[in-house]
Design a protein around this motif. Structure first.
Motif, PDB file in Angstrom:
ATOM      1  N   TYR A  13       5.148 -55.301  -4.801  1.00 56.67           N
ATOM      2  CA  TYR A  13       3.692 -55.371  -5.110  1.00 56.67           C
ATOM      3  C   TYR A  13       3.033 -55.899  -6.390  1.00 56.67           C
ATOM      4  CZ  TYR A  13       4.053 -51.418  -2.012  1.00 56.67           C
ATOM      5  OH  TYR A  13       4.246 -50.705  -0.724  1.00 56.67           O
ATOM      6  N   GLU A  60       8.488 -53.034   1.975  1.00 61.09           N
ATOM      7  CA  GLU A  60       6.864 -52.812   1.657  1.00 61.09           C
ATOM      8  C   GLU A  60       6.280 -53.846   0.912  1.00 61.09           C
ATOM      9  OE1 GLU A  60       6.265 -49.082  -0.446  1.00 61.09           O
ATOM     10  OE2 GLU A  60       8.033 -47.862   0.768  1.00 61.09           O
ATOM     11  N   ASN A 110      13.728 -42.647  -0.181  1.00 63.27           N
ATOM     12  CA  ASN A 110      12.496 -43.529  -0.535  1.00 63.27           C
ATOM     13  C   ASN A 110      12.799 -43.835  -2.245  1.00 63.27           C
ATOM     14  OD1 ASN A 110      10.277 -45.299   0.267  1.00 63.27           O
ATOM     15  ND2 ASN A 110       9.404 -44.005  -1.022  1.00 63.27           N
ATOM     16  N   GLU A 111      13.008 -45.045  -2.495  1.00 59.48           N
ATOM     17  CA  GLU A 111      12.798 -45.420  -3.803  1.00 59.48           C
ATOM     18  C   GLU A 111      13.393 -44.442  -4.908  1.00 59.48           C
ATOM     19  OE1 GLU A 111       8.832 -46.103  -4.691  1.00 59.48           O
ATOM     20  OE2 GLU A 111       8.815 -48.391  -4.043  1.00 59.48           O
ATOM     21  N   GLU A 150      -2.991 -42.002  -1.813  1.00 57.24           N
ATOM     22  CA  GLU A 150      -3.191 -43.382  -1.380  1.00 57.24           C
ATOM     23  C   GLU A 150      -4.270 -43.829  -0.214  1.00 57.24           C
ATOM     24  OE1 GLU A 150       0.836 -43.673  -0.500  1.00 57.24           O
ATOM     25  OE2 GLU A 150       1.331 -44.510  -2.495  1.00 57.24           O
ATOM     26  N   HIS A 202      -5.443 -47.190  -0.646  1.00 59.42           N
ATOM     27  CA  HIS A 202      -4.440 -48.340  -0.555  1.00 59.42           C
ATOM     28  C   HIS A 202      -4.743 -49.207   0.682  1.00 59.42           C
ATOM     29  CE1 HIS A 202      -0.544 -50.328  -0.414  1.00 59.42           C
ATOM     30  NE2 HIS A 202      -0.086 -49.786  -1.556  1.00 59.42           N
ATOM     31  N   ARG A 262       5.903 -36.477  -5.891  1.00 61.25           N
ATOM     32  CA  ARG A 262       7.401 -36.655  -5.162  1.00 61.25           C
ATOM     33  C   ARG A 262       8.480 -37.107  -5.980  1.00 61.25           C
ATOM     34  NH1 ARG A 262       5.400 -42.671  -2.101  1.00 61.25           N
ATOM     35  NH2 ARG A 262       4.545 -43.267  -4.171  1.00 61.25           N
ATOM     36  N   TRP A 293      -3.054 -48.294  -6.889  1.00 60.34           N
ATOM     37  CA  TRP A 293      -2.549 -47.899  -8.319  1.00 60.34           C
ATOM     38  C   TRP A 293      -2.405 -48.746  -9.286  1.00 60.34           C
ATOM     39  CZ3 TRP A 293       1.859 -50.598  -9.039  1.00 60.34           C
ATOM     40  CH2 TRP A 293       2.464 -51.204  -7.768  1.00 60.34           C
ATOM     41  N   PHE A 332       8.045 -39.336   4.606  1.00 64.95           N
ATOM     42  CA  PHE A 332       7.223 -38.155   3.824  1.00 64.95           C
ATOM     43  C   PHE A 332       7.106 -37.174   5.037  1.00 64.95           C
ATOM     44  CE2 PHE A 332       6.241 -41.722   1.265  1.00 64.95           C
ATOM     45  CZ  PHE A 332       6.942 -41.461   0.080  1.00 64.95           C
TER      46      PHE A 332
HETATM   47  C1  GAL Z   1       5.943 -47.630  -2.757  1.00 68.89           C
HETATM   48  C2  GAL Z   1       6.189 -46.271  -1.921  1.00 68.89           C
HETATM   49  C3  GAL Z   1       5.351 -46.038  -0.943  1.00 68.89           C
HETATM   50  C4  GAL Z   1       3.960 -45.948  -1.379  1.00 68.89           C
HETATM   51  C5  GAL Z   1       3.700 -47.556  -1.872  1.00 68.89           C
HETATM   52  C6  GAL Z   1       2.190 -47.754  -2.446  1.00 68.89           C
HETATM   53  O1  GAL Z   1       6.175 -47.435  -4.119  1.00 68.89           O
HETATM   54  O2  GAL Z   1       7.558 -46.320  -1.675  1.00 68.89           O
HETATM   55  O3  GAL Z   1       5.540 -44.742  -0.379  1.00 68.89           O
HETATM   56  O4  GAL Z   1       3.656 -45.388  -2.307  1.00 68.89           O
HETATM   57  O5  GAL Z   1       4.308 -47.581  -3.157  1.00 68.89           O
HETATM   58  O6  GAL Z   1       2.056 -49.239  -2.838  1.00 68.89           O
END
Ligand code: GAL
Length: 679
Positions: free
Chosen positions: A274, A308, A152-153, A356, A359, A114, A316, A48
């Motif tokens: 996640y 990740e 990213n994603e 975040e 997080h 985003r 979230w 980012f």
């Molecule tokens: C992912 C994303 C990251 C961050 C993460 C938080 O989906 O690629 O940038 O936001 O989630 O869990």
């Protein structure tokens, strides 16, 4: 400057956002100290960073990134460098509003969030090309940069006029003339015939939503356009001289894109995992997550990367649960067990503000090394170093579950036997879980992949037959394979037109039956499977089923179980047919988990398919990786309590504590000599 030979080690690290801390050089220095203490060897940078790299159009600031990458390298830490297209700067949206996405109801978004940019916009493509080229010129030869993380994603869609035009062009290319399209989409229904490609609009809640062929092709187009955008990004890097491999990061069970198509154009597939650990049964969560790991690995049939994961709680999900002691390492080893060559976290340092800020992170707001999470990250880093010999090894799977996105799109957008839930994911997960619980490694493939190396193919709810799957399945059974197909299979062709002449289309002789009617069951309504005579297959004499019940007309298949209730009491519920040297089972309804467990246990025993391990107790997950004739078996406890288990005599323990039991939330990894299963 020198780095250790990391190619021999698992990639260990995560997303690091130093651009948020440029006014705190003390913190950036401290980060390096902590990363080394945690045995972190890689960070992902730049995801980012666009607005810091190019604060105004054409004004570039790369000095800070050079400094950070140099410092990391001096300290033995390598970099996965991202292109920043996942979130563009405000100036770009302000000056070129066409880069902002348009929703399906034709409202253009404001700047914000985003992943809010049009993949078709020539301006967006050009601006991404400019920043990617600059990045490449600056870092292509930097020895710290080991891989390029493309955006990213990638996600979602845009319905702007530019996308409409591109969609029409894509359709024209696909169908050549409008009559072909009208036939494929069956547009005479409701008198919706098109006279020209120019009349076509993407599906919308204020327009056309009922043409399933249109909806399906729109989804295909969105994937094609996203793939094209990704290839554009990669092309710019390559033209600027980038030699390192590329990687793209995917999401959990995301249905907006057919990831297989993107996967073809990158060197590595990765994903961001996640799971909702500790919300419900962690054992079930582990199987669900394992299925995603296996899907990612199967796309390229080689090790994937865990790009990740959360060191503790993400912020979230509805409820943010911290990971219990041991869970961090167990989740990390779980990914490795299923074929990952990396363990990466989001985020390395916790952000102070923004979405975040709560997080979890390797380094939290407190900033020290004496936290529970930091200690567990460090322990995991040490363990991964000891497991380096496993890196690069393969997962040999005797079974595969076919889990196909195009078929899913078609099935889930159709109005059919159950419009309040078809439970496709759950159906696939039942077969997957049953095969794994019975000790087999499992691939999760789509219809385009080869079936040759498998002994069992599970084909749950294969609604759309495409890519010649009928012929592949026929050949598979003919040559001795075991097919387990279920209700709601082989119903439509590739353009979503119903097959005529009996379904499952093209396989009625292989299965020895045809499906005649399918009954949708209301929420809470059930039926049951009962054994028919001495079928010898089942341990229980009654299994519950729900959601969908197929009523089949037998033509050669042998019924093994029948329905217990409703007017179709006594109709076949499970059948088997001999075809060539193989067997084709047909499961008529959405049966409970125990049914699949027992069905696969019997099939595996009958066929003499060697499991990775025998007699796996509840709560334990087994997976293995193989290199030459050494097999590494991961035995993982996903409950809080110790579980007694007998490891084979030849097991040579490589990692973990074993005293006849495996402790709660922990793993044992053993090594053994093996012979690959022969078909
Ligand atoms: C992912 C994303 C990251 C961050 C993460 C938080 O989906 O690629 O940038 O936001 O989630 O869990």
């Amino acid at each position: 400057m020198s780095v250790p030979k990391l190619c021999q080690q698992f990639i260990y690290g995560g997303d690091y956002n130093p651009e948020q801390w440029l006014d705190r050089p003390d913190i950036l220095e401290q980060d390096i100290v902590l990363l080394k203490k945690a045995h972190i060897n890689t960070v992902t940078l730049g995801v980012f960073s666009w607005s810091v790299l190019e604060p105004q159009e054409g004004v570039f600031r790369f000095e800070w990134l050079h400094k950070i990458i140099d410092r990391l390298y001096q300290n033995g830490i390598r970099v996965i460098l991202a292109t920043p297209s996942g979130s563009r700067p405000r100036w770009l949206a302000e000056k070129y509003p066409e880069v902002l996405r348009v929703r399906e109801d034709r409202v253009r978004y404001l700047y914000g969030e985003r992943h809010n940019h049009c993949y078709t916009s020539p301006v967006y493509r050009e601006k991404v090309a400019v920043i990617n080229r600059k990045l490449a010129e600056n870092f292509k030869d930097h020895p710290a940069v080991m891989m390029w993380h493309i955006s990213n994603e990638y996600r979602d869609e845009c319905h702007c006029p530019l996308c409409q035009q591109a969609f029409r062009k894509w359709l024209k290319n696909r169908y050549q003339n409008i009559d072909e399209l009208n036939h494929a989409w069956w547009t005479t229904f409701w008198s919706h015939t098109y006279q020209s490609f120019d009349q076509i609009e993407s599906p919308s809640s204020i327009g056309e939503k009922g043409l399933h062929g249109l909806t399906l092709d729109w989804k295909r187009f969105v994937t094609a356009q996203t793939t094209d955008f990704m290839c554009h990004e990669i092309r710019v890097l390559r033209e600027a001289g980038v030699q390192q491999p590329t990687v793209v990061n995917f999401m959990n069970d995301y249905t907006g894109l057919d990831y297989y198509k993107l996967a073809e154009h990158v060197d590595y597939v990765s994903w961001d995992s996640y799971p909702t650990w500790h919300h419900k049964s962690d054992v079930l969560t582990a199987f669900d997550t394992g299925m995603q790991h296996d899907l990612m690995r199967s796309m390229k049939q080689k090790p994937f990367l865990l790009m990740e994961s959360s060191p503790s709680s993400p912020n979230w999900q509805n409820i943010s649960k911290v990971k219990k002691p041991g869970m961090l390492m167990n989740a990390a080893l779980h990914a490795v067990a299923h074929g990952s060559d990396s363990v990466q976290f989001f985020q390395i340092r916790q952000s102070r503000g923004g979405f975040e800020k709560f997080h979890s992170a390797v380094i939290d707001h407190y900033g020290g090394e004496d936290t529970r999470i930091f200690k567990e990250v460090t322990e995991t880093g040490v363990v991964l170093e000891t497991l380096a010999e496993i890196k690069g090894s393969q997962v040999n799977a005797a079974a595969a579950v076919i889990y196909d996105m195009e078929s899913r799109w078609a099935m889930e957008s159709a109005k059919g036997p159950r419009n309040e839930g078809l439970f496709y994911h759950e159906a696939a997960l039942k077969s997957y879980q049953a095969l794994r619980k019975n000790g087999l490694n499992v691939d999760v493939i789509n219809m385009e992949q080869s079936l040759e190396k498998y002994r069992i193919i599970a084909a749950p709810m294969l609604y759309m037959f495409r890519a010649g799957i009928e012929e592949k399945l026929r050949g598979f059974v003919q040559q001795g394979g075991i097919l387990v197909m279920t209700y709601w299979s082989g119903i439509v062709n590739e353009t979503d037109l119903c097959h005529i002449g009996g379904t499952p289309h093209g396989l009625t002789d292989v299965l020895g039956l045809r499906s005649e009617e399918i009954d949708g069951l209301c929420k809470g309504e059930t039926n049951h499977f009962l054994p028919l005579g001495k079928n010898g297959l089942f341990m229980k004499d009654r299994y519950e089923c729900s959601h969908l019940c197929d009523l089949v007309h037998l033509d050669g298949a042998k019924p093994l179980m029948t329905y217990a209730e409703n007017f179709y009491k006594g109709y076949p519920a499970l059948t088997v047919n001999n075809y060539g040297s193989g067997l084709a089972y047909y499961v008529c309804a959405d049966a409970e988990m125990d049914f699949y467990l027992d069905l696969y246990r019997n099939i595996i025993a009958e066929q003499n398919i060697p499991p990775v391990m025998d007699s796996i107790p509840e709560g334990i997950e087994i997976s293995s990786r193989t290199i030459k004739n050494t097999e590494y078996v991961f035995v993982q406890n996903f409950t809080e309590e110790p579980i007694c288990i007998r490891l084979p005599n030849e097991a040579e323990i490589l990692f973990g504590c074993y005293d006849g039991a495996i402790q709660g939330y922990s793993s044992v990894i053993y090594r053994k000599k093996t012979q690959l299963p022969q078909k």
